[in-house]
Design a protein around this motif. Structure first.
Motif: not given
Length: 63
Positions: A40-63
């Motif tokens: 469960k901890q590993e899955i949560n870490a993977q989800v957090r990393e994926a969310e972080r990448r999605m936010r970074r990609a969205a930020f790059r597209r918005s600038t």
């Protein structure tokens, strides 16, 4: 008298064997719970990393 002592030793051996089996079962259950918690901890870490990448990609597209 020696029969009584022998019977007591046999009963003690059977009792110790039952206690040993009980302890092993508890240990097995604890190990399974530990593995599940780590998964469960590993899955949560993977989800957090994926969310972080999605936010970074969205930020790059918005600038």
């Amino acid at each position: 008298m020696s029969t009584f002592i022998g019977l007591c030793l046999v009963l003690l051996g059977v009792g110790l064997d039952r206690v040993w089996l009980y302890i092993r079962e508890l240990d097995r259950q604890t190990y399974i719970q530990l593995i599940e918690a780590e998964a469960k901890q590993e899955i949560n870490a993977q989800v957090r990393e994926a969310e972080r990448r999605m936010r970074r990609a969205a930020f790059r597209r918005s600038t």
